[in-house]
Design a protein around this motif. Structure first.
Motif, PDB file in Angstrom:
ATOM      1  N   UNK A 276      47.760  48.155  40.800  1.00  0.00           N
ATOM      2  CA  UNK A 276      49.139  47.658  40.768  1.00  0.00           C
ATOM      3  C   UNK A 276      49.324  46.590  39.703  1.00  0.00           C
ATOM      4  N   UNK A 277      48.237  45.889  39.365  1.00  0.00           N
ATOM      5  CA  UNK A 277      48.361  44.817  38.370  1.00  0.00           C
ATOM      6  C   UNK A 277      48.663  45.352  36.980  1.00  0.00           C
ATOM      7  N   UNK A 278      48.180  46.576  36.679  1.00  0.00           N
ATOM      8  CA  UNK A 278      48.416  47.152  35.361  1.00  0.00           C
ATOM      9  C   UNK A 278      47.630  46.476  34.258  1.00  0.00           C
ATOM     10  N   UNK A 279      46.643  45.656  34.609  1.00  0.00           N
ATOM     11  CA  UNK A 279      45.881  44.921  33.605  1.00  0.00           C
ATOM     12  C   UNK A 279      44.485  45.502  33.446  1.00  0.00           C
ATOM     13  N   UNK A 280      43.743  44.932  32.471  1.00  0.00           N
ATOM     14  CA  UNK A 280      42.357  45.310  32.244  1.00  0.00           C
ATOM     15  C   UNK A 280      41.491  44.459  33.172  1.00  0.00           C
ATOM     16  N   UNK A 281      41.105  45.014  34.322  1.00  0.00           N
ATOM     17  CA  UNK A 281      40.359  44.257  35.326  1.00  0.00           C
ATOM     18  C   UNK A 281      39.021  44.919  35.614  1.00  0.00           C
ATOM     19  N   UNK A 282      37.984  44.071  35.752  1.00  0.00           N
ATOM     20  CA  UNK A 282      36.640  44.539  36.097  1.00  0.00           C
ATOM     21  C   UNK A 282      36.135  43.673  37.250  1.00  0.00           C
TER      22      UNK A 282
ATOM     23  N   UNK B 129      38.886  36.211  27.907  1.00  0.00           N
ATOM     24  CA  UNK B 129      38.308  36.540  29.198  1.00  0.00           C
ATOM     25  C   UNK B 129      38.713  35.485  30.227  1.00  0.00           C
ATOM     26  N   UNK B 130      39.413  35.930  31.249  1.00  0.00           N
ATOM     27  CA  UNK B 130      39.726  35.067  32.389  1.00  0.00           C
ATOM     28  C   UNK B 130      38.831  35.520  33.531  1.00  0.00           C
TER      29      UNK B 130
ATOM     30  N   UNK C 225      40.639  41.032  31.135  1.00  0.00           N
ATOM     31  CA  UNK C 225      40.624  41.095  29.672  1.00  0.00           C
ATOM     32  C   UNK C 225      42.069  41.062  29.176  1.00  0.00           C
ATOM     33  N   UNK C 226      42.473  39.944  28.569  1.00  0.00           N
ATOM     34  CA  UNK C 226      43.846  39.783  28.101  1.00  0.00           C
ATOM     35  C   UNK C 226      43.851  39.637  26.587  1.00  0.00           C
ATOM     36  N   UNK C 227      44.571  40.536  25.923  1.00  0.00           N
ATOM     37  CA  UNK C 227      44.550  40.581  24.466  1.00  0.00           C
ATOM     38  C   UNK C 227      45.144  39.318  23.886  1.00  0.00           C
TER      39      UNK C 227
ATOM     40  N   UNK D  56      43.235  50.944  33.244  1.00  0.00           N
ATOM     41  CA  UNK D  56      43.472  50.437  31.885  1.00  0.00           C
ATOM     42  C   UNK D  56      42.187  49.956  31.247  1.00  0.00           C
ATOM     43  N   UNK D  57      41.342  49.267  32.018  1.00  0.00           N
ATOM     44  CA  UNK D  57      40.088  48.764  31.458  1.00  0.00           C
ATOM     45  C   UNK D  57      39.145  49.912  31.108  1.00  0.00           C
TER      46      UNK D  57
END
Length: 671
Positions: A215-221, A285-286, A305-307, A235-236
């Motif tokens: 649901x976040x739509x982000x690059x998450x690991x 990297x957060x 991972x945030x561009x 996405x990741x």
């Protein structure tokens, strides 16, 4: 809406005010920002979705805190030209607006055109959607504004409204999902107590994580405590060119080249200071650790991972206030050594914070250089320009320093910031600085020394960070000697100097611009090729061009449209060029000049023109035109001390014409 209008009237809101503002200080803004930083981190990438849509930058998209402070702004900020920076969106400051109604009603709301209470917002369509925290409380709103179309009652208008509401609601829903996702990790420790197995091995926890991550739509690991991968968002996985199944259980050091545990602990301790390159893209990297509530031992790690966006110098932004500054050094044309040297010097000066004085004749491109310097040094800030010669002296003070409400008759009751105040974080360009009234120069000098400005009628100074670029076509040192310009101000403005050469001293550029402007006309009129005849081109090359590049451009355009054939003849050029070359006499074109009677040449004056003889009045003798011309040339050369260029200016003719008359007439002794 009616209730809102009535509240605005009771609060004394002026519906005709052109300036809607209750501006807060930078410190107050920072306090609000810190309280909402968790939300801005979530909303900023989601709001960037609009960057990929073909909206022609004709919108403004904002995240506004519950108290009305605008936290994030994207799009065409000039749509808020009636609103000051760091203003508060409330009914008492803006009148009826979409944000205030959404906060009050807790539901999406739209305002169309004159449904706004204040006429200054009457050309906008505004759609606001509330944002809720994980407990369901309203914390902010997303507001999407666009200009009102010319015919708002058509089907396209209703379709646009429907799409806007759906789009903003979807983004708000995604943001709220991410808020709930963050909250779910806070609750992970409670869930852990219900399961004795390793975190993330539980089917229920996996389901929560998977739903939240996607649901976040982000690059998450998501990592286990031993830094092996437990879960990767879609996405990741695309970013890493692998499937989630292929990445599962692999050490993070193999996927992102991160050493465990030494380097990973750096990311945990300094999450905002570390970046990582993946392919050709840079990412910040957060890293969020998940620890045991009792033992505080690390149990899991979540990596975002945030561009990293391009720096301001590479990604020009448009300020809410300011002139257009679109010119870069690459767009300043010319191949002559003198103009290349000026560009190279200006590029070096742009890297400093010192004030710059650009000198040169009218039309040499002084403002182009000012814009290029600004875009190289302070592209993220406003570019505020003031032409000291184009504004009446009594108005320059209020334009430059601003004023408080009621400072003078006719002043806006809400006051108005001046150019200096609006240039905060950017550049103040003072064109024709030599025409600034002497009485204002002392005040400007004090502002330059202290970098603090006070409005007319104001009671306190405001610190302003700005860089001054000034320009003039006059000799400021001569003005200083004449007592018309302060010497201390001159040295303050001219810390670094750039002199732009006139076009007549740049023969290579003259040839270049003749063809360049002709090609521009060709591109605008395909199918109508034109070229200059040798005679017309020769005349263009022989002119002095006192108006420089601007005058040459206008002359080429005029000649292009004056001819109906493919070849631009000498007669197609502007009349003032022909007149300066002696091709007009007594205001009549050569082709329509009456024929003079032919008379034998006088042996004493073989080169003198002959005229018919008329009876002379001995009491009032008449001089012929040739004699008057010779007397005028002689007198001008004496006054100019035989300086041909200066004598030509005194006579109002070109230097080439004066040379010809000196050579052909009886004034050769003055050469």
């Amino acid at each position: 809406m009616l209730d809102s209008w009535q509240r605005c009237r009771q609060q004394g809101v002026d519906p005709d005010s052109e300036w809607l503002s209750l501006e807060i200080t930078e410190e107050e803004f920072q306090n609000v920002w810190e309280n909402y930083e968790y939300l801005t981190d979530i909303c900023f990438p989601l709001m960037g979705i609009l960057d990929d849509l073909d909206l022609a930058n004709d919108y403004i998209f904002e995240l506004i805190a519950r108290n009305g402070v605008s936290l994030i702004q994207k799009g065409n900020l000039s749509l808020h030209k009636h609103i000051a920076a760091r203003s508060i969106f409330t009914e008492s400051t803006m009148g009826t607006n979409a944000h205030s109604l959404t906060m009050r009603l807790n539901e999406p709301f739209q305002l169309v055109g004159m449904e706004h209470y204040c006429a200054a917002l009457g050309n906008l369509i505004a759609c606001a959607v509330p944002l809720h925290n994980e407990d369901g409380a309203i914390i902010a709103s997303l507001v999407f504004s666009q200009p009102l179309p010319p015919l708002p009652l058509g089907s396209d208008y209703h379709k646009m409204i429907s799409h806007s509401v759906g789009m903003i609601t979807s983004i708000a829903s995604a943001a709220e999902s991410q808020l709930r996702f963050k909250q779910s990790f806070v609750q992970l420790s409670d869930v852990r107590e219900q399961f004795n197995d390793v975190m993330l091995s539980s089917r229920q926890i996996k389901q929560v994580l998977e739903t939240a991550i996607e649901a976040s739509g982000e690059n998450a690991i998501v990592l286990y405590s031993d830094a092996t991968i437990a879960r990767v968002s879609a996405n990741a996985s695309r970013l890493l060119h692998s499937t989630p199944e292929e990445l599962k259980d692999r050490p993070i050091s193999e996927v992102l080249a991160l050493n465990w545990p030494e380097e990973m602990y750096d990311y945990l301790n300094y999450p905002t200071a570390k970046t990582l390159t993946i392919g050709s893209r840079d990412f910040r990297l957060v890293v969020n650790p998940v620890t045991d509530e009792d033992s505080h031992l690390l149990e899991s790690i979540i990596i975002w991972l945030r561009e990293v966006s391009a720096p301001p110098a590479e990604r020009p932004r448009r300020s809410r206030f300011g002139e257009r500054a679109d010119i870069s050094f690459a767009e300043i044309l010319g191949t002559s050594p003198s103009i290349l040297h000026a560009k190279e010097l200006a590029s070096r000066y742009a890297q400093t914070q010192a004030n710059i004085l650009i000198t040169g004749e009218s039309g040499t491109g002084k403002e182009y250089f000012a814009q290029a310097i600004h875009n190289l040094a302070r592209a993220g800030g406003p570019f505020m320009a003031l032409n000291c010669a184009a504004i009446p002296p009594r108005l320059i003070e209020s334009e430059l320093f601003g004023y408080e409400g009621g400072s003078f008759t006719g002043a806006d009751r809400n006051g108005k910031p001046g150019k200096i105040e609006l240039a905060d974080g950017g550049t103040l360009f003072l064109d024709e600085i030599g025409d600034m009234p002497l009485e204002l120069q002392a005040t400007l000098l004090r502002v330059l020394e202290n970098k603090s400005v006070i409005r007319l009628g104001g009671k306190s100074y405001k610190r302003v960070d700005f860089r001054v670029i000034s320009a003039t076509n006059r000799n400021l040192q001569d003005l200083v000697r004449a007592g018309n310009f302060r010497e201390d101000l001159f040295y303050r403005l001219a810390v670094l100097g750039i002199e732009l050469p006139p076009l007549r001293q740049r023969q290579e550029d003259l040839l270049f611009f003749i063809d360049y402007f002709l090609e521009q006309c060709q591109r605008e009129n395909p199918g109508q090729p034109r070229h200059f005849s040798p005679e017309a081109r020769q005349l263009l090359l022989a002119c002095d061009w006192p108006g420089n590049v601007r005058q040459l451009r206008n002359a080429v355009i005029a000649a292009y449209y004056a001819t109906s054939s493919e070849e631009i003849e000498r007669e197609d050029l502007p009349l003032y060029l022909l007149r300066n070359e002696g091709n007009l006499e007594n205001g009549l074109p050569v082709t329509s000049r009456p024929q003079r009677p032919q008379h034998p040449q006088s042996p004493q004056h073989p080169q003198s023109p002959q005229y018919p003889q008329y009876p002379q009045n001995p009491q009032n003798p008449t001089l012929n035109l040739a004699s008057l011309e010779q007397q005028a040339i002689t007198q001008a050369m004496e006054q100019a001390e035989n300086n041909v260029a200066l004598a030509a200016d005194l006579l109002g003719i070109s230097k080439a014409t004066l040379y010809r008359k000196l050579k052909d007439g009886s004034n050769q002794d003055t050469l």
